[in-house]
Each structure stands twice: as structure tokens, then as C-alpha cells.
Write an enzyme that holds these catalytic residues in place. Structure first.
Site, PDB file in Angstrom:
ATOM      1  N   LYS A  80     -14.167  26.003  10.531  1.00  0.00           N
ATOM      2  CA  LYS A  80     -13.820  25.713   9.143  1.00  0.00           C
ATOM      3  C   LYS A  80     -12.414  26.226   8.842  1.00  0.00           C
ATOM      4  O   LYS A  80     -11.891  27.114   9.523  1.00  0.00           O
ATOM      5  CB  LYS A  80     -14.815  26.386   8.186  1.00  0.00           C
ATOM      6  CG  LYS A  80     -16.229  25.820   8.296  1.00  0.00           C
ATOM      7  CD  LYS A  80     -16.289  24.406   7.748  1.00  0.00           C
ATOM      8  CE  LYS A  80     -17.672  23.803   7.878  1.00  0.00           C
ATOM      9  NZ  LYS A  80     -18.015  23.440   9.261  1.00  0.00           N
ATOM     10  N   ASP A  81     -11.806  25.656   7.808  1.00  0.00           N
ATOM     11  CA  ASP A  81     -10.452  26.030   7.421  1.00  0.00           C
ATOM     12  C   ASP A  81     -10.342  27.538   7.187  1.00  0.00           C
ATOM     13  O   ASP A  81     -11.236  28.153   6.597  1.00  0.00           O
ATOM     14  CB  ASP A  81     -10.053  25.301   6.137  1.00  0.00           C
ATOM     15  CG  ASP A  81     -10.054  23.796   6.304  1.00  0.00           C
ATOM     16  OD1 ASP A  81     -11.148  23.215   6.249  1.00  0.00           O
ATOM     17  OD2 ASP A  81      -8.970  23.225   6.502  1.00  0.00           O
ATOM     18  N   LYS A  82      -9.230  28.105   7.620  1.00  0.00           N
ATOM     19  CA  LYS A  82      -8.998  29.528   7.376  1.00  0.00           C
ATOM     20  C   LYS A  82      -8.582  29.777   5.941  1.00  0.00           C
ATOM     21  O   LYS A  82      -9.143  30.650   5.262  1.00  0.00           O
ATOM     22  CB  LYS A  82      -7.912  30.057   8.333  1.00  0.00           C
ATOM     23  CG  LYS A  82      -7.547  31.516   8.088  1.00  0.00           C
ATOM     24  CD  LYS A  82      -6.486  32.012   9.070  1.00  0.00           C
ATOM     25  CE  LYS A  82      -6.146  33.471   8.802  1.00  0.00           C
ATOM     26  NZ  LYS A  82      -5.118  33.982   9.748  1.00  0.00           N
ATOM     27  N   GLN A 164      -5.089  20.076  10.367  1.00  0.00           N
ATOM     28  CA  GLN A 164      -5.580  21.367  10.848  1.00  0.00           C
ATOM     29  C   GLN A 164      -5.796  21.350  12.361  1.00  0.00           C
ATOM     30  O   GLN A 164      -5.601  22.368  13.037  1.00  0.00           O
ATOM     31  CB  GLN A 164      -6.915  21.732  10.164  1.00  0.00           C
ATOM     32  CG  GLN A 164      -6.844  21.763   8.655  1.00  0.00           C
ATOM     33  CD  GLN A 164      -7.333  20.474   8.029  1.00  0.00           C
ATOM     34  OE1 GLN A 164      -6.891  19.388   8.404  1.00  0.00           O
ATOM     35  NE2 GLN A 164      -8.235  20.572   7.078  1.00  0.00           N
TER      36      GLN A 164
END
EC number: 5.4.99.27
Length: 352
Positions: A80-82, A164
Site C-alpha cells: 500500500k502507498d506509504k 507508485q
């Protein structure tokens, strides 16, 4: 060979509206939906964690230390996105162990929401999808963005891998793109450099494979064949991993595509055959002809040829406007990128 990303085709005209993405971590919220019920018993503990400004692998390492287990016994469905607030599940394989004092798990930016036993391992990609809540700020034309989002929910958007995957961020307010570190590493691998760090090598391989997918997808859009089912096309049933090869009677399949029941696909390159036949295979071989060094390298990395849907439709779409701020909610299947949907609708400046 330089791996660039700024030339990929849009489905419709490029967007004109602009906006700021990720001014704050809470502007990008992601919630995993497993899509199945946990049994409450078994050798695996599923832990749902909310994390802020933390990457998934870092949290997995912290869980392994807390549980005093090898890292291989901590799994997750996807990264998942940081720079976001995300809720996701981690699976911990602990046969015979009763439980852990989860209230004592301490990691700044992370909180345990719930835990439950299950009788199967949590594997990569093993979830229904993700629900996104995204706040876009200083949007220049909110009405135009809403209109494009509503159009996307009906007609779909190209299922590109998002920025991403390549490590790309828009780091300046003029939208200038900084080339992604993962792609730079991929270029170095193509040029013969050995990347010894296993995690970095894996990320570079993933970026390279995703880049080739996006290249071939962009080519198909340019030829105006994204929504055209050809005899021999490999077809994906929406929301599943099921695929089949189209026969010569494509009219019925085309009607189902219009109803969002299925999608054309693009190869995820590796060793083996693409799976397409006839006219569709000829098209794919032509699309891939200019990428011989990349294809050869990927086929030599123990990667198996796979397929990925070429089209996605954002589901459960909601748009709420507050002046020049837009709050957007939608659901996407596992492995799809919210930034890919946004790309068709506005030009974003990422501040995170």
C-alpha cells in the site's frame, strides 16, 4: 535503453484541470476488502492495521520482530502507498501459538484495529480490492473533473500500472516529473549490472515488467483497439482471475464488454507463450516487436507469462465538492491503481 513514462496514451483527450494530491497523508485513504469471511480458527492470525506514512514492508518487519518470527512468516496481499492512511491485513503463520498481546505492539504511525484466526495463508493478490477516499485540493475545474470521473465509471479507463510502481513522484508544483528510482534500477539491470539487494532487485523487476505492460497497452490505445475484441484475444472476466480465449464470434463478447462484464488483456511478460492466438496474437507480437531486449531479460528471470486486464471501471463512485476541494471515493479490484483513474481526469501535483 531509457525507460520513459510520459508518452503513454490517454483514452480520451488529455485532461486540462489541475489539482494537488497528497497535501496531507489523510488526503489519500485506502481500505482493503478481503472479499471473504475469516474462519476464526486455524494456524494463521490475520491482523488488520491502520498505518500512516509507513510502507507495507516496514510494518511487516516490525510485526515479525514483535512476534519473534522469521519475516517469511508474515505475509500481506499487496503493498500500500506509504504517503497515505491505509488499512490493510497482514497474515502471521503461528501454528500452536495461542495469541499475542497486540495492545503492546508499538510502532509510530501504526495501530492494530482487529485480529482474527484463519485456516489459510494470506497470499499476494488474495483480496477483492481496495476502497479509496481521495481529497484533491486547489482543483482548477471541479465540474470538469467530476464529469470525467463519471465518464470513467461508465466507459472505463486503461488499467495502467500507476506511478507508485515506478517510484515516480511529481515533486514540483509545476508538475515536473522526477524519474522513478525503480525504473533507473531496471535500466541498470538491463545493462548488465547485478543488483544484490533482493528487495531492490524484486522492485526493479516488477517495475520493468509493468513498464512493458504499459507500453503495450498504450500502443493498443493508439491503434484504437482497447475496446475491440479480436479472434484469439485473451479475455478476463471482470473482478476475477478467470481468463479464456475469444473465438471467431466476438459480437456477444463485445456486448458483454460494453456491460463491464469482461475486458481485453495485455501480457505480463515472462517465460512461455502469451496465450493469444490468430489475429490477436499477430497484433501482440507486432506491439512487442520493439522491446526484444526487455522481453528476453524478463523471460530469463524465472517469471511466467501472465495476463492483466486492459480496462478497469471505478465502482461505487462518489464525488463531493467543497469549493475547489474534491473528495472522491471509489472501489477498484485488487492490483489496480487509483492514480491511474485520476490520470484520465486531471493533472495532479503530488506534494508527498
Amino acid at each position: 535503453m531509457q525507460l520513459t513514462t510520459d508518452h503513454w496514451q490517454y483514452l480520451h483527450n488529455p485532461p486540462v484541470a489541475t489539482g494537488i494530491l497528497k497535501q496531507h497523508a489523510a488526503d489519500f485513504r485506502v481500505t482493503e476488502e478481503l472479499g471473504y469471511t475469516l474462519t476464526g480458527e486455524g494456524e494463521h492470525i490475520f491482523v488488520e492495521i491502520e498505518k500512516t506514512n509507513l510502507n507495507t514492508a516496514f510494518v511487516a518487519e516490525a510485526l515479525a520482530r514483535f512476534c519473534q518470527l522469521p519475516l517469511r512468516q508474515v505475509t500481506y496481499a499487496g503493498r500500500k502507498d506509504k504517503y497515505a492512511v491505509t488499512r490493510q491485513w497482514f497474515g502471521i503463520h503461528v501454528p500452536g501459538k495461542s495469541d499475542y498481546p497486540w495492545q503492546e505492539f508499538a510502532l509510530e504511525g501504526a495501530a492494530v484495529l482487529q485480529t482474527k484466526r484463519h485456516n489459510k495463508k494470506l497470499r499476494t493478490g488474495q483480496l477483492k480490492g481496495n476502497l479509496f477516499e481521495i481529497t484533491l485540493r486547489e482543483v482548477s475545474n471541479p465540474d470538469a473533473v467530476i464529469s470525467k470521473l463519471e465518464q470513467a465509471a461508465i466507459t472505463g479507463v486503461p488499467n495502467y500500472y500507476g506511478s507508485q510502481r515506478f517510484g515516480i513522484q511529481r515533486i514540483q508544483e509545476n508538475g515536473e516529473i522526477n524519474r522513478g528510482g525503480n525504473l533507473v534500477m531496471a535500466e541498470r539491470m538491463l545493462n548488465g549490472e547485478v543488483i544484490k539487494n533482493r528487495n531492490k532487485r524484486s522492485m526493479a523487476l516488477s517495475a520493468l515488467r509493468s513498464w512493458l505492460f504499459n507500453e503495450m497497452l498504450s500502443e493498443r490505445i493508439e491503434q484504437k483497439r482497447l475496446f475491440t475484441i479480436l479472434p484469439g484475444d485473451v479475455i478476463n472476466l471482470t473482478g476475477s482471475n478467470s481468463i479464456f480465449v475469444a473465438d471467431d464470434d466476438v459480437a456477444a463478447l463485445s456486448s458483454r464488454l460494453a456491460r463491464q462484464d469482461l475486458s481485453t488483456t495485455i501480457p505480463l511478460w515472462g517465460k512461455g507463450e502469451t496465450g493469444s492466438t490468430g489475429q490477436a496474437n499477430q497484433l501482440e507480437m507486432a506491439l512487442a516487436a520493439d522491446y526484444a531486449p526487455v522481453k528476453t531479460f524478463l523471460a530469463g528471470q524465472k517469471l511466467t507469462m501472465e495476463r492483466r486486464a486492459a480496462i478497469i471501471w471505478p465502482q461505487q463512485l462518489e464525488c463531493h465538492q467543497q469549493g475547489d476541494t474534491l473528495i472522491v471515493r471509489f472501489f477498484l479490484p485488487s492490483g489496480c491503481f487509483a492514480t491511474t483513474v485520476l490520470r484520465e481526469c486531471l493533472n495532479t501535483t503530488e506534494l508527498a
